[in-house]
Design an enzyme around this catalytic site. Structure first.
Site, PDB file in Angstrom:
ATOM      1  CG  HIS A 130      -1.892   1.224   1.206  1.00  0.00           C
ATOM      2  ND1 HIS A 130      -2.350   1.879   0.110  1.00  0.00           N
ATOM      3  CD2 HIS A 130      -1.294   2.022   2.648  1.00  0.00           C
ATOM      4  CE1 HIS A 130      -2.586   2.941   0.632  1.00  0.00           C
ATOM      5  NE2 HIS A 130      -2.729   3.202   2.373  1.00  0.00           N
ATOM      6  CG  HIS A 162       0.235   7.286   3.650  1.00  0.00           C
ATOM      7  ND1 HIS A 162       1.222   5.840   3.029  1.00  0.00           N
ATOM      8  CD2 HIS A 162      -0.549   6.864   4.727  1.00  0.00           C
ATOM      9  CE1 HIS A 162       0.148   5.100   2.990  1.00  0.00           C
ATOM     10  NE2 HIS A 162      -0.859   5.405   3.441  1.00  0.00           N
ATOM     11  CD  GLU A 212      -4.215   6.196  10.746  1.00  0.00           C
ATOM     12  OE1 GLU A 212      -4.451   7.515  10.584  1.00  0.00           O
ATOM     13  OE2 GLU A 212      -5.852   5.603  10.493  1.00  0.00           O
ATOM     14  CG  ASP A 213      -2.314   1.679  10.658  1.00  0.00           C
ATOM     15  OD1 ASP A 213      -3.167   2.079  11.485  1.00  0.00           O
ATOM     16  OD2 ASP A 213      -2.645   2.018   9.445  1.00  0.00           O
TER      17      ASP A 213
HETATM   18 MN    MN Z   1      -2.626   5.176   4.045  1.00  0.00          MN
END
Ligand code: MN
Length: 748
Positions: free
Chosen positions: A67, A92, A96-97
């Site tokens: 991705h 990116h 967040e993950d």
């Molecule tokens: Mn994404």
């Protein structure tokens, strides 16, 4: 770093090779733009991302790193961005993950990259009755625009890849993501001049929201391709031989409109595909030097219109006055020898690149052309203004609406008294124009003179107007002005100025509330204030304090709030539909009811009626067989909407977490009210035949029928009770078989 080893963790050999293959492709595309050291930095970002995501998988089961690599690829190839964007795209999703923190990113890649990554990282997804997590996230992303417009471009690339791979997501996620896309991301791409991305986003959105229409048009486009190509060939033949004679370098492209735009046209004009498909554009792209492009375009225009008769109302000269997203082109619509209209777009290669890639291409040409910058730069400045003036967090939804309304506009061209050209959005008033000049001019506006005639501040500007603003030092902004202006710049300024004026009331109100809370022994916390805000239906705490300060709300009302709050606490914790429920909580409850079956988190329409309060939405009248979703409302329980409902996009885009899956039970004998529009050629007894088909042949209960005839044509509406979409389709087919009936369509 030891990439090869890192890749090996949790992936097999084939995957490892595939990852490297994709990464190398990215490097190949980006290489021409690299300066020294760039490839090392990109490699470092790739290693970090690889390591951070090493155990992650996408919903498809593929390694997650596909991705970020794909997003980076889109950034370079389709938007034309460079090294910083590639690094940010690769990283990116890490903060967040994964375990990676913003501090890590800043340490390894510097402040600029960290700022952009921060803008791309979602705020925590907590459910809050007063706001929308999605709006909040969007706002956060835009705040970074202040520093760097690349945040939005990378976000668009991210969204595009997610839309391209949406198939593996569960249905309700698909709806939520697709709706957000059409609500905000496609208009945003349009506004930034990213034409190709905008069209693809819209097509994909249609694919997930209205699958049937999407595939229908796609198949028809495919089936008619050869015929279209032949037609374009014939149409272009004489033009091409002339172009060759001129000795200009050029290419021609003939392409159909996007699936989404055909679908929109079919719906707006209520015409079938066959009548729309041949409305396509032919594009002639000229390779000429910048100082000759205008003359060359007009020369080609003259050639085209020598062969084909132009429609004088459809000549658009976006070269002399480019659109505010930077678009430049010359458009004309001409009549082909076969009797159909063909739009011909004439532009230089430079203009074409700006039309396809927008902002970034724009950037590239900035040095040699200053004309085209004004519009887009102006827009980015406007967004900056908006962001600077809306500081309050709770206003995120309002901000989103304001922002969105700024995305769609067409523009009008206005002249100042000195003859300077200004571009305003269509619908803008004299007062908007005053605020556009300067907020202090706006604040003091009393009237305007348009083309030497005195007009009120609410006058709606037309292209070509010459506008002079009249001011007075005694004038002050009013609340009513908010209804006059349409631009967000004017709106935010007016709100600010009024707020400034009202500050004293806010302070008074705050003191009053604090005193009362103390007296009632309620803790004065952020949470309490937010609950009070919701209770008194105020948009922001400041709004609420203001109303207390002005005496619109009595401080004793807080007692009622306290009583209600206690009552609520005492109430048993069960599903109750008086208040907003989080979609997830309901889904869990459903799963319990259905004995934890795998598909048990869907609301079964027809069976769960006695346990859960739901109704069918009136805006779209779903019937059994329609694709639907449940939406948890504040006061009216769960509403079932069709995925194609006109309200669905906004609901899903703003409140995706209140959506619950819903499907129809297969065996049921409930009747749904559905409406059909029917039209055709009038003949004696046709109404009788139609009613006979409905009640005798199909044993359908009819609620009403109205028929209008006009000059031999009849048009009627019928409301009937049916079991499901199949039943309705049967009826439609039977009615179409009646002699004289030409069209039968469903309406909401
Ligand atoms: Mn994404």
């Amino acid at each position: 770093m030891l990439t090869d080893e890192l890749v090996a963790v949790g992936t097999d050999e084939l995957e490892r090779l595939e990852i490297l293959k994709r990464y190398r492709k990215l490097l190949r595309t980006a290489n021409p733009y690299f300066k020294k050291n760039d490839s090392k930095l990109v490699r470092k970002a790739f290693d970090v991302a690889m390591n951070a995501h090493r155990f992650d998988r996408r919903k498809t089961g593929e390694p997650y790193i596909y991705h970020p690599i794909a997003v980076a690829q889109i950034c370079v190839e389709e938007i034309g961005l460079g090294t910083t964007a590639i690094i940010c795209a690769l990283l990116h999703d890490t903060v967040e993950d994964t375990e990676l923190t913003l501090e890590d990113v800043q340490r390894d890649f510097g402040v600029k990259v960290a700022t952009i990554i921060d803008g791309l990282t979602k705020v925590s997804d907590e459910f809050d009755t007063g706001s929308s997590a999605q709006a909040e996230n969007f706002r956060k992303m835009l705040l970074t625009l202040n520093d760097d417009v690349r945040v939005i471009l990378i976000k668009l690339a991210d969204r595009l890849h997610n839309m391209r791979t949406l198939d593996s997501m569960p249905k309700e996620k698909q709806l939520k993501i697709a709706s957000e896309t059409s609500f905000i991301f496609a208009p945003l791409a349009h506004r930034l001049g990213l034409h190709a991305i905008k069209s693809e986003l819209e097509d994909l959105q249609l694919k997930y929201v209205n699958r049937e229409a999407y595939y229908d048009i796609r198949d028809k486009l495919h089936a008619t391709k050869a015929a279209r190509d032949r037609f374009i060939g014939r149409f272009l033949e004489p033009i091409i031989s002339e172009l060759n004679g001129l000795g200009l370098k050029y290419h021609v492209k003939g392409r159909p409109k996007s699936i989404h735009s055909i679908w929109k046209k079919m719906n707006v004009q209520k015409r079938p595909f066959e009548e729309i498909f041949d409305l396509f554009a032919v594009r002639i792209i000229l390779e000429v030097e910048p100082d000759q492009e205008k003359a060359a375009c007009w020369q080609v225009y003259s050639m085209v219109t020598d062969y084909y008769q132009p429609n004088p109302e459809r000549l658009k000269d976006w070269i002399a006055t480019p659109r505010s997203n930077g678009y430049e082109s010359l458009h004309t619509t001409v009549m082909s020898t076969e009797g159909t209209w063909v739009e011909v777009q004439i532009r230089s290669k430079r203009m074409d690149e700006i039309a396809e890639k927008g902002y970034a291409a724009h950037f590239k040409y900035k040095d040699n052309d200053t004309r085209t910058n004004s519009g887009l730069d102006k827009w980015i400045n406007q967004v900056r203004d908006m962001l600077e003036t809306t500081g309050d967090k709770t206003a995120a939804l309002e901000f989103l609406d304001d922002f969105r309304s700024n995305l769609f506009n067409d523009e009008v061209f206005i002249f100042t008294p000195k003859g300077e050209l200004k571009v305003m959005r269509r619908g803008a008033t004299a007062l908007d124009f005053a605020f556009d000049i300067h907020s202090m001019v706006g604040a003091r506006t009393t009237a305007a003179r348009v083309n030497k005639t005195l007009v009120p501040i609410s006058y709606v500007l037309k292209s070509g107007d010459q506008v002079e603003i009249l001011t007075s030092s005694k004038q002050k902004p009013h609340e009513d002005w908010l209804k006059i202006v349409v631009t967000s710049k004017a709106k935010t300024k007016i709100k600010d100025l009024i707020k400034e004026d009202n500050k004293q009331y806010v302070t008074d109100g705050k003191n009053l509330v604090e005193k009362k809370l103390k007296q009632l022994r309620i803790e004065n916390s952020h949470e309490t204030i937010n609950q009070l805000r919701a209770y008194f239906n105020a948009k922001t705490p400041a709004d609420m304090f203001y109303r207390f300060g002005k005496g619109y709300i009595d401080a004793n009302e807080i007692k009622k709030f306290q009583a209600e709050k206690e009552a609520k606490l005492n109430r048993q914790l069960k599903l109750n539909t008086d208040e907003i429920q989080e979609g997830k909580a309901i889904q869990k409850e459903l799963q319990k009811m259905h004995g934890g079956r795998k598909d048990g988190d869907s609301l079964l329409i027809g069976e769960d009626m006695d346990r859960i309060d739901y109704t069918l939405a009136k805006c779209c009248n779903p019937i059994s067989g329609d694709e639907v979703f449940g939406f948890v409302t504040v006061l009216e329980g769960i509403k079932i909407h069709r995925t194609t409902c006109p309200n669905a996009t906004e609901l899903l885009a703003k409140y995706g977490n209140r959506v619950i899956k819903a499907r129809w039970t297969s065996h049921q004998q409930i009747a749904f009210l559905a409406g059909l529009k029917i039209s055709g050629i009038d003949r004696v007894g046709i109404v009788n035949t139609v009613t006979a088909v409905i009640s005798n042949e199909l044993h359908i209960n009819m609620r009403s029928i109205t028929v209008d005839t006009d000059d031999g044509i009849f048009e009627g509406t019928i409301k009937v009770y049916v079991h499901d979409t199949r039943h309705l389709e049967d009826l439609t087919q039977k009615l179409l078989a009646v002699a004289g009936v030409h069209e039968v369509t469903r309406f909401d």
